[in-house]
Design a protein around this motif. Sequence first.
Motif, PDB file in Angstrom:
ATOM      1  N   SER C  65       0.819  -1.215   0.000  1.00 38.72           N
ATOM      2  CA  SER C  65       0.000   0.000   0.000  1.00 38.72           C
ATOM      3  C   SER C  65       0.851   1.262   0.000  1.00 38.72           C
ATOM      4  O   SER C  65       0.546   2.225  -0.711  1.00 38.72           O
ATOM      5  CB  SER C  65      -0.919   0.006   1.228  1.00 38.72           C
ATOM      6  OG  SER C  65      -1.801  -1.093   1.172  1.00 38.72           O
ATOM      7  N   ILE C  86      -3.839  -7.120  -3.433  1.00 36.24           N
ATOM      8  CA  ILE C  86      -4.232  -5.724  -3.222  1.00 36.24           C
ATOM      9  C   ILE C  86      -5.705  -5.501  -3.535  1.00 36.24           C
ATOM     10  O   ILE C  86      -6.328  -4.589  -3.010  1.00 36.24           O
ATOM     11  CB  ILE C  86      -3.364  -4.726  -4.036  1.00 36.24           C
ATOM     12  CG1 ILE C  86      -3.483  -4.978  -5.546  1.00 36.24           C
ATOM     13  CG2 ILE C  86      -1.923  -4.770  -3.590  1.00 36.24           C
ATOM     14  CD1 ILE C  86      -2.801  -3.888  -6.384  1.00 36.24           C
ATOM     15  N   ASN C  87      -6.277  -6.347  -4.392  1.00 34.58           N
ATOM     16  CA  ASN C  87      -7.703  -6.194  -4.700  1.00 34.58           C
ATOM     17  C   ASN C  87      -8.593  -6.946  -3.735  1.00 34.58           C
ATOM     18  O   ASN C  87      -9.633  -6.436  -3.321  1.00 34.58           O
ATOM     19  CB  ASN C  87      -7.997  -6.662  -6.131  1.00 34.58           C
ATOM     20  CG  ASN C  87      -9.458  -6.465  -6.493  1.00 34.58           C
ATOM     21  OD1 ASN C  87     -10.007  -5.367  -6.327  1.00 34.58           O
ATOM     22  ND2 ASN C  87     -10.114  -7.513  -6.945  1.00 34.58           N
ATOM     23  N   GLU C  88      -8.192  -8.153  -3.375  1.00 36.42           N
ATOM     24  CA  GLU C  88      -9.120  -9.014  -2.650  1.00 36.42           C
ATOM     25  C   GLU C  88      -8.844  -9.144  -1.159  1.00 36.42           C
ATOM     26  O   GLU C  88      -9.733  -9.563  -0.416  1.00 36.42           O
ATOM     27  CB  GLU C  88      -9.092 -10.424  -3.271  1.00 36.42           C
ATOM     28  CG  GLU C  88      -9.686 -10.453  -4.660  1.00 36.42           C
ATOM     29  CD  GLU C  88     -10.144 -11.851  -5.060  1.00 36.42           C
ATOM     30  OE1 GLU C  88     -11.190 -11.936  -5.718  1.00 36.42           O
ATOM     31  OE2 GLU C  88      -9.440 -12.826  -4.728  1.00 36.42           O
ATOM     32  N   ASP C  89      -7.649  -8.862  -0.736  1.00 32.94           N
ATOM     33  CA  ASP C  89      -7.282  -9.242   0.627  1.00 32.94           C
ATOM     34  C   ASP C  89      -6.721  -8.122   1.479  1.00 32.94           C
ATOM     35  O   ASP C  89      -6.095  -8.390   2.506  1.00 32.94           O
ATOM     36  CB  ASP C  89      -6.268 -10.390   0.568  1.00 32.94           C
ATOM     37  CG  ASP C  89      -6.902 -11.669   0.059  1.00 32.94           C
ATOM     38  OD1 ASP C  89      -7.811 -12.155   0.729  1.00 32.94           O
ATOM     39  OD2 ASP C  89      -6.508 -12.145  -1.017  1.00 32.94           O
ATOM     40  N   GLU C  90      -6.922  -6.885   1.063  1.00 31.27           N
ATOM     41  CA  GLU C  90      -6.312  -5.811   1.848  1.00 31.27           C
ATOM     42  C   GLU C  90      -7.337  -4.780   2.308  1.00 31.27           C
ATOM     43  O   GLU C  90      -6.980  -3.693   2.736  1.00 31.27           O
ATOM     44  CB  GLU C  90      -5.139  -5.194   1.062  1.00 31.27           C
ATOM     45  CG  GLU C  90      -4.077  -6.270   0.738  1.00 31.27           C
ATOM     46  CD  GLU C  90      -2.753  -5.749   0.178  1.00 31.27           C
ATOM     47  OE1 GLU C  90      -2.669  -4.567  -0.170  1.00 31.27           O
ATOM     48  OE2 GLU C  90      -1.813  -6.566   0.093  1.00 31.27           O
ATOM     49  N   CYS C  91      -8.599  -5.142   2.249  1.00 27.73           N
ATOM     50  CA  CYS C  91      -9.670  -4.326   2.841  1.00 27.73           C
ATOM     51  C   CYS C  91      -9.545  -2.839   2.526  1.00 27.73           C
ATOM     52  O   CYS C  91      -9.659  -1.987   3.402  1.00 27.73           O
ATOM     53  CB  CYS C  91      -9.690  -4.544   4.364  1.00 27.73           C
ATOM     54  SG  CYS C  91     -11.220  -3.968   5.131  1.00 27.73           S
ATOM     55  N   ASN C  92      -9.264  -2.563   1.247  1.00 29.67           N
ATOM     56  CA  ASN C  92      -9.181  -1.175   0.765  1.00 29.67           C
ATOM     57  C   ASN C  92      -7.915  -0.432   1.212  1.00 29.67           C
ATOM     58  O   ASN C  92      -7.831   0.795   1.017  1.00 29.67           O
ATOM     59  CB  ASN C  92     -10.402  -0.341   1.178  1.00 29.67           C
ATOM     60  CG  ASN C  92     -11.710  -0.876   0.615  1.00 29.67           C
ATOM     61  OD1 ASN C  92     -11.735  -1.888  -0.083  1.00 29.67           O
ATOM     62  ND2 ASN C  92     -12.809  -0.189   0.914  1.00 29.67           N
ATOM     63  N   ALA C  93      -6.936  -1.135   1.761  1.00 32.18           N
ATOM     64  CA  ALA C  93      -5.716  -0.430   2.169  1.00 32.18           C
ATOM     65  C   ALA C  93      -5.022   0.274   1.000  1.00 32.18           C
ATOM     66  O   ALA C  93      -4.598   1.428   1.142  1.00 32.18           O
ATOM     67  CB  ALA C  93      -4.744  -1.388   2.869  1.00 32.18           C
ATOM     68  N   GLU C  95      -6.313   1.571  -1.632  1.00 34.17           N
ATOM     69  CA  GLU C  95      -7.107   2.756  -1.946  1.00 34.17           C
ATOM     70  C   GLU C  95      -6.948   3.808  -0.837  1.00 34.17           C
ATOM     71  O   GLU C  95      -6.877   5.008  -1.100  1.00 34.17           O
ATOM     72  CB  GLU C  95      -8.590   2.378  -2.088  1.00 34.17           C
ATOM     73  CG  GLU C  95      -8.900   1.511  -3.303  1.00 34.17           C
ATOM     74  CD  GLU C  95      -8.777   0.013  -3.030  1.00 34.17           C
ATOM     75  OE1 GLU C  95      -8.172  -0.377  -2.008  1.00 34.17           O
ATOM     76  OE2 GLU C  95      -9.294  -0.766  -3.855  1.00 34.17           O
ATOM     77  N   PHE C  96      -6.920   3.346   0.400  1.00 41.79           N
ATOM     78  CA  PHE C  96      -6.771   4.256   1.538  1.00 41.79           C
ATOM     79  C   PHE C  96      -5.452   5.017   1.448  1.00 41.79           C
ATOM     80  O   PHE C  96      -5.409   6.251   1.565  1.00 41.79           O
ATOM     81  CB  PHE C  96      -6.821   3.428   2.820  1.00 41.79           C
ATOM     82  CG  PHE C  96      -6.583   4.171   4.092  1.00 41.79           C
ATOM     83  CD1 PHE C  96      -7.172   5.395   4.350  1.00 41.79           C
ATOM     84  CD2 PHE C  96      -5.766   3.625   5.079  1.00 41.79           C
ATOM     85  CE1 PHE C  96      -6.955   6.053   5.565  1.00 41.79           C
ATOM     86  CE2 PHE C  96      -5.544   4.275   6.282  1.00 41.79           C
ATOM     87  CZ  PHE C  96      -6.134   5.496   6.522  1.00 41.79           C
ATOM     88  N   TYR C  97      -4.380   4.301   1.200  1.00 34.24           N
ATOM     89  CA  TYR C  97      -3.067   4.954   1.175  1.00 34.24           C
ATOM     90  C   TYR C  97      -2.871   5.834  -0.047  1.00 34.24           C
ATOM     91  O   TYR C  97      -2.255   6.885   0.036  1.00 34.24           O
ATOM     92  CB  TYR C  97      -1.958   3.901   1.269  1.00 34.24           C
ATOM     93  CG  TYR C  97      -1.674   3.504   2.693  1.00 34.24           C
ATOM     94  CD1 TYR C  97      -0.724   4.181   3.447  1.00 34.24           C
ATOM     95  CD2 TYR C  97      -2.385   2.491   3.319  1.00 34.24           C
ATOM     96  CE1 TYR C  97      -0.472   3.849   4.768  1.00 34.24           C
ATOM     97  CE2 TYR C  97      -2.140   2.149   4.645  1.00 34.24           C
ATOM     98  CZ  TYR C  97      -1.187   2.828   5.364  1.00 34.24           C
ATOM     99  OH  TYR C  97      -0.947   2.509   6.668  1.00 34.24           O
ATOM    100  N   LYS C 101      -7.876   4.302  -7.328  1.00 34.55           N
ATOM    101  CA  LYS C 101      -8.698   3.117  -7.456  1.00 34.55           C
ATOM    102  C   LYS C 101      -7.917   2.028  -8.194  1.00 34.55           C
ATOM    103  O   LYS C 101      -6.794   2.257  -8.637  1.00 34.55           O
ATOM    104  CB  LYS C 101     -10.008   3.425  -8.155  1.00 34.55           C
ATOM    105  CG  LYS C 101      -9.930   3.707  -9.634  1.00 34.55           C
ATOM    106  CD  LYS C 101     -11.274   4.192 -10.199  1.00 34.55           C
ATOM    107  CE  LYS C 101     -12.343   3.131 -10.213  1.00 34.55           C
ATOM    108  NZ  LYS C 101     -13.618   3.647 -10.751  1.00 34.55           N
TER     109      LYS C 101
END
Lengths: 346, 346, 346, 346
Positions: C65, C86-93, C95-97, C101
């Motif tokens: 991230s 990064i798409n399925e297993d990082e709970c939007n991290a 995108e957050f950082y 998108k």
Amino acid sequence: MFFASDNSGPAHPKVMDAMMRANEGFRFGYGADPEMDRVRAMVRDLFEAPEAAVYLVSTGTAANSIALATLTEPWQTVFCTKLSHINEDECNAPEFYSGAKLTLVADENAKMTPTTLRATMSAEETRGVHGPQRGPVSITQVTEKGTVYTVAELKALTAVAKEFGVATHLDGARFANAIVTLDCTPAEMTWKAGIDCVCFGGTKNGLMGVEAVVFFDPKHAWEFELRRKRGAHLASKHRYLSAQMEAYLDGNLWHELASMANASGQRLADGLRKSNVVTFPFEPEANMMFFEAPRGLHKKVQAAGAQYYVMGSLDGDEDEPVLGRLVCDWSVGFNGVDAFLAALKD
Amino acid sequence: MFFASDNSGPAHPKVMDAMMRANEGFRFGYGADPEMDRVRAMVRDLFEAPEAAVYLVSTGTAANSIALATLTEPWQTVFCTKLSHINEDECNAPEFYSGAKLTLVADENAKMTPTTLRATMSAEETRGVHGPQRGPVSITQVTEKGTVYTVAELKALTAVAKEFGVATHLDGARFANAIVTLDCTPAEMTWKAGIDCVCFGGTKNGLMGVEAVVFFDPKHAWEFELRRKRGAHLASKHRYLSAQMEAYLDGNLWHELASMANASGQRLADGLRKSNVVTFPFEPEANMMFFEAPRGLHKKVQAAGAQYYVMGSLDGDEDEPVLGRLVCDWSVGFNGVDAFLAALKD
Amino acid sequence: MFFASDNSGPAHPKVMDAMMRANEGFRFGYGADPEMDRVRAMVRDLFEAPEAAVYLVSTGTAANSIALATLTEPWQTVFCTKLSHINEDECNAPEFYSGAKLTLVADENAKMTPTTLRATMSAEETRGVHGPQRGPVSITQVTEKGTVYTVAELKALTAVAKEFGVATHLDGARFANAIVTLDCTPAEMTWKAGIDCVCFGGTKNGLMGVEAVVFFDPKHAWEFELRRKRGAHLASKHRYLSAQMEAYLDGNLWHELASMANASGQRLADGLRKSNVVTFPFEPEANMMFFEAPRGLHKKVQAAGAQYYVMGSLDGDEDEPVLGRLVCDWSVGFNGVDAFLAALKD
Amino acid sequence: MFFASDNSGPAHPKVMDAMMRANEGFRFGYGADPEMDRVRAMVRDLFEAPEAAVYLVSTGTAANSIALATLTEPWQTVFCTKLSHINEDECNAPEFYSGAKLTLVADENAKMTPTTLRATMSAEETRGVHGPQRGPVSITQVTEKGTVYTVAELKALTAVAKEFGVATHLDGARFANAIVTLDCTPAEMTWKAGIDCVCFGGTKNGLMGVEAVVFFDPKHAWEFELRRKRGAHLASKHRYLSAQMEAYLDGNLWHELASMANASGQRLADGLRKSNVVTFPFEPEANMMFFEAPRGLHKKVQAAGAQYYVMGSLDGDEDEPVLGRLVCDWSVGFNGVDAFLAALKD
């Protein structure tokens, strides 16, 4: 012959008149204008929703983004189609406002289906805390390809959303055009069909730049207000937004203008169909259509003065099919349509 | 007798005329209107800055927030006074857009000074990677208390910013009022004084809702455009923003309107001063003033129809001093001012 | 018989020894430890990149991230496969950082191809300011399905990225396993193949929790440091991260451990293949594999003590095929593998 | 003679032993380790809070930022002192995680007072939707200047927070040191004093890098978990965090280590006081102190091998007073202290 977009034409004279009237005297700012009090009451009447929270913003992207942020937690994902405006045309604004992401649902005829929606929402197993959590479903009505969800289709989609316990948002930038196509009431196309929040568009239908955001459950009201302000979308001289929307609602001008736009759109679609030289990848159901035609035809029509978007270059093989997009606004009129069709024939 | 805010009065008739003219025919959207081409050229002329990047947004908070986000990295801090609009009145919008924080600089007469600014920027030792890094300095002109920085004062502040290698932003929501007070040119009050970016306000000075953001270094242009779109502040029917700004610039209407507002403000301040019953915590230098008066006096004037904000309750000891705020817009006129002063005397 | 994940087993004893040694005496914090100086030099040597910027963080999600945020603007989109971590297993991290998108590229055998990547990047026409702008390409090596990109495949993908002028990021949570499979050097699998930034994983390969982020162009160094701190990922007692990584690099322990894991993985895959009762939806090329087997078989093996993830319920028709995932870490050993295969046969 | 920080010394041998024990065999990841089950129960016991939500992260900045984000809406402001770690030493991490801002409360002896807190919270009138809304109060215990709030002082502050209906957060990076100073129980210093959430620090008190976040109301649990994951702070091999914390809680090692650190701190403070050559701008109440001494003295002591931070340059007038900071960790010992005092005298 201007078919580039329904944000290209003028505002309706009644809207301008309302602006002139609203320009007299002093008002308290930031939504405390008496015009807004009337708008709120009128929207509630229109939607048969006496407790709805009603707000105005000046762009469709703001309406969608702030509404979705109010319905979404930053660790969730919003379900929508690839074609949706929030995915393709808002430069990450929905993600910016919500902190969340979008998950794309396969579309048929530019519409998500209960099957594709359920499949995507199921596949989006959240793996406990690892994956994004399921957030709201966002439906675009009229779709970005000019097709229209029936009320039954909307109900089927919101039923899937309810299975998963999430809210539904309707991007109604062309809400009025869909109402005209479906010949139903705003309530029937929204909360009676299970929609929780609608962006009721005005900008593409004869206003200068106003969209109403309507939450049928007023619990979202205060959060929306704070998010709107934090997003810099609270107009100080709010009366000028209210006045546009009041004119739009008064005497159902919104319906009248969408009827004009759709009538032009259908006349144009009929003409194109009869020409036998174009094909429609999507059935034109409102005021917008995509059509495939030989490059040479596009060149000829554009040379005759027609303005619209072509997906690709006008340089190349004259016979090769090229996609174009035509959008009719309320003002283009049958004259405009007929001029286009005449240019096509010549 | 409406002195609540300079966003309370009507737009100037010339602005409405321009809107009517702009409402004819079709335009490409999103800033590609010919009105905007003219506005860009006129703003560049006005600021004697032929390469400046010029953009329009519909709220002052958007202008400040997107401009600052363009100048700031998310690990930095913006230096401003506690009283600044970006700190007190924008509900975290500057932080939302930039990801950064604000560090407050002590003010004297509502203005930061080279001494307080340098002290704060020095104290804000960044401890390597631990503290927020130094970001831009944001100056509000006219200040939120109605005082005005002289050009020399601005130069002294931007010199401090340059010592630390950071950019300077001018929140010019009341830019025109300051120009009238200082009797200088826009260039003298901005880039010639070391300012890198100015929000040139129109909303508080006779427009319906438009602010221009001007970067004197055009390298910021594309980033600003993307941030504006991502913030949902790119108007599709952009011509209606352009038309307002064009009317504002045409024949220096902006200067004329601010001159009217300031003249009313000064007449009002003079009258209050002569009344011997009020005191000014800050010297009124433009069109806005704070004044302390016995509660009873506020009640009397408001009973006579004057509308303005009082900081605190009107219930209580009649003799206790209470703070009030009066703002004159272009339209309030000498009649309005004189009516207020008459009510005061009666 | 623990095959749930390569984050399930113990750290290697040499790593624990290094922790004990590092625990003596005092150190300056936050990366100023002499262990980190040695790590930096060793990573640069390993990657044949004497100017590379090298940083440590404690989770793979943080590595991905913060690295991506450093390479991406908030108005851009990152290209990756649907299956990517990064798409399925990082709970939007991510995108957050980054504020950006993700755009999903179709995969074949869990890998994006030059064709699918180019198609997606081309289709993602940005429509000027309206759509998200093209950002970096993120490639996962080993993929989340246990397949491995060849060096030639990586080169072909980075060539597409370069066509569009964007950077490339390698999610190397299982970097070492891929190196063992490909029998190439770290340089060959990264910068020599056009990769700009790599997350060199240690956690899944015998460390307690450390990942190195390596930028081959040191211009990203300072921004990464600030983003790491702002993300709360700068360890104060940094020596405990450094010590793990030093042990990992010393004598190429990383390669030894991955060789052990891959050897177990290949032995397990061979055994499964010979059993004739399972099928592989993806070819197992490193230490992880997905296999389809009758539900009854899963139940039998799990009853015998094997621990691993099954995609779906163990309740139901015994003959129905169900997907399972097996991951071998360095410590599971041939004994563990053989015990599993024996349980399968019984 | 290493007094630079309490993050500079080694972890306690019992912690290392626990790591070795935890390193045996396989565990499910991400907090599903049995060590964490025990830690959760022990923390609940320690705080006499059987329903508390308990989580571990690896840095104090993560603990503060994720805890505050869970308690704060993005349109709010957090009240804290200027000196607080969240304001000065976390590079905007609290703002990044929460989306909110910080409002600074004046301090006396490095502590906010009920008077300054109430004044600031009152002054922060939110002006409806315009200003940031009031969010939680964050209190640092031990303060960043080495002073300690009494339980009565904490109660008085949380009472003010409750007047405004907001939550209270305790940054307890040096929680244990405060407990030793006050000779009270963890419950007395937290929920019995009105604290809603505490970051119970371990890193500065003999662990390698673990902080527990405790919410006394478990309603925050799931949101915290999602925010932790989204922030990339969920450790996959979580047992190594749990093991440290378990050793810390076992037999009250945390209390023993803080007692050692405080005893060293008090011995050092006494010695400095008796020397008659230094002054304390803040009363040293735990294990950290700031002291003013002639520059020459600093130079002499540092030449003798003492390591600590000096606020400013060692070049200049030998007699000019310069500020230094000394921090004792559990390991520095009376020998270290006495060596420092001896160097001072020589």
